[in-house]
Design an enzyme around this catalytic site. Sequence first.
Site, PDB file in Angstrom:
ATOM      1  N   LYS A   1       0.842  -1.194   0.000  1.00 29.40           N
ATOM      2  CA  LYS A   1       0.000   0.000   0.000  1.00 29.40           C
ATOM      3  C   LYS A   1       0.880   1.248   0.000  1.00 29.40           C
ATOM      4  O   LYS A   1       1.850   1.353   0.763  1.00 29.40           O
ATOM      5  CB  LYS A   1      -0.914   0.007   1.222  1.00 29.40           C
ATOM      6  CG  LYS A   1      -1.993  -1.070   1.192  1.00 29.40           C
ATOM      7  CD  LYS A   1      -3.043  -0.779   0.127  1.00 29.40           C
ATOM      8  CE  LYS A   1      -4.181  -1.790   0.175  1.00 29.40           C
ATOM      9  NZ  LYS A   1      -5.247  -1.477  -0.785  1.00 29.40           N
TER      10      LYS A   1
ATOM     11  N   ASP B   1      -0.220  -0.415  -4.574  1.00 31.41           N
ATOM     12  CA  ASP B   1      -1.631  -0.033  -4.659  1.00 31.41           C
ATOM     13  C   ASP B   1      -1.811   1.312  -3.976  1.00 31.41           C
ATOM     14  O   ASP B   1      -1.605   1.443  -2.770  1.00 31.41           O
ATOM     15  CB  ASP B   1      -2.494  -1.097  -3.972  1.00 31.41           C
ATOM     16  CG  ASP B   1      -3.987  -0.777  -4.039  1.00 31.41           C
ATOM     17  OD1 ASP B   1      -4.365   0.180  -4.751  1.00 31.41           O
ATOM     18  OD2 ASP B   1      -4.770  -1.484  -3.380  1.00 31.41           O
TER      19      ASP B   1
ATOM     20  N   GLU C   1      -1.439  -0.382  -9.039  1.00 28.57           N
ATOM     21  CA  GLU C   1      -2.891  -0.471  -8.967  1.00 28.57           C
ATOM     22  C   GLU C   1      -3.511   0.877  -8.602  1.00 28.57           C
ATOM     23  O   GLU C   1      -3.130   1.495  -7.617  1.00 28.57           O
ATOM     24  CB  GLU C   1      -3.265  -1.526  -7.924  1.00 28.57           C
ATOM     25  CG  GLU C   1      -4.749  -1.787  -7.776  1.00 28.57           C
ATOM     26  CD  GLU C   1      -5.025  -2.919  -6.800  1.00 28.57           C
ATOM     27  OE1 GLU C   1      -6.075  -2.879  -6.140  1.00 28.57           O
ATOM     28  OE2 GLU C   1      -4.194  -3.845  -6.691  1.00 28.57           O
TER      29      GLU C   1
ATOM     30  N   ASP D   1      -8.768  -0.852 -10.233  1.00 25.71           N
ATOM     31  CA  ASP D   1      -9.561  -1.504  -9.190  1.00 25.71           C
ATOM     32  C   ASP D   1     -10.840  -0.717  -8.964  1.00 25.71           C
ATOM     33  O   ASP D   1     -11.913  -1.080  -9.448  1.00 25.71           O
ATOM     34  CB  ASP D   1      -8.739  -1.615  -7.907  1.00 25.71           C
ATOM     35  CG  ASP D   1      -9.536  -2.210  -6.743  1.00 25.71           C
ATOM     36  OD1 ASP D   1     -10.656  -2.707  -6.966  1.00 25.71           O
ATOM     37  OD2 ASP D   1      -9.042  -2.185  -5.598  1.00 25.71           O
TER      38      ASP D   1
ATOM     39  N   LYS E   1     -13.220  -7.868  -7.493  1.00 25.17           N
ATOM     40  CA  LYS E   1     -13.602  -8.315  -6.157  1.00 25.17           C
ATOM     41  C   LYS E   1     -15.041  -8.793  -6.221  1.00 25.17           C
ATOM     42  O   LYS E   1     -15.918  -8.093  -6.750  1.00 25.17           O
ATOM     43  CB  LYS E   1     -13.439  -7.183  -5.154  1.00 25.17           C
ATOM     44  CG  LYS E   1     -11.996  -6.703  -5.045  1.00 25.17           C
ATOM     45  CD  LYS E   1     -11.821  -5.535  -4.089  1.00 25.17           C
ATOM     46  CE  LYS E   1     -10.355  -5.122  -4.025  1.00 25.17           C
ATOM     47  NZ  LYS E   1     -10.121  -3.953  -3.159  1.00 25.17           N
TER      48      LYS E   1
END
Length: 346
Positions: free
Chosen positions: A116, A146, A172, A200, A224
């Site tokens: 992250k 991400d 991402e 995403d 997801k």
Amino acid sequence: MGAAIPGAGRLPGLDELLDAAHVVSLPMRVKFRGILHREALLLEGPLGWAEFCPFPEYGDAEASRWFASALEAGWQGFPEPLRASIPVNATVPAVSADRVPEILARFGRVDAVKVKVAERGQSLADDVSRVAAVREALPDAKVRVDANGGWDVPSAVDALTRLADVGLEYAEQPVPEIAGLAEVRRRLRSAGTPLLIAADESVRKEEDPLKVARAGAADLIVVKVAPLGGVRRALEIVAQAGLPAVVSSALDTSVGIRAGLALAAALPDLPYACGLGTVSLLAADVTRDPLVPDDGAIRVREVSADPALLAEHAAAPERRDWWLDRLRRVHAEYIKSLEFTGSSSG
């Protein structure tokens, strides 16, 4: 009842759902998405356990897709799997670099790590040191970052140019908008940094999840299950997008991870390790046999919530009431969407 799960028989009544609902609050090992406890509502359907856990800030219309996913898990069942084991990545939250080895140790052996970055209140130097710590700990692993849309275009280009020095598999959602993704992708290529861009939020939070693919704004998509409305709907989106897909989680319990595994197992192609190892970020779970990585992968299998763990981690009464009220509203939203679809198609 007047409604059914599309392609699957009866829709459980609201009273049935409310009576069967278990609301839990699970402690996190480390702050993730700004939270230290993950709340979820669990249901046991005739075909298995189901999870309904949209984040609190999501509106009822968006949450109704998570409800549709729960119905699929408990009342429809999953498609037949094409593979029995799913490779997964480790996930490193926006921790200080010195905590990276501790976080990675919880995942065991892995071949890929998602880090992250772009956390509010942190600097690019924090991101660089965190990613460098991951690379030092796992010199041969594939590393992806991400940003959760946390940068603007110039900041993203600058940050990714610097981070690419450690060797990144992809980045991402560096910026929030689809046009911005396309621009970051273009600028990096023009500057000789052909880093792959993954979408995403631009897939799961858009009214049209295929818009990012049509815009040529990404090289791959992150999917997801719950935010997209279930495994079957996610499979349709991947097929129509025509881009490689990574299956990821929404910080689920093992019950929710089971749905993610079902999607990853049913995809025709699975070129990347999936972000389904996030139960390792929880300090507790709802099953005695959690779905966590073993030698870099998770075996596809059924999972059942344990009554004692459901009781041990039961949410406070006011939070249970909040979730049950939300379930009532989202159930009504879902029924409305079925009626609208029926009227528009009839």
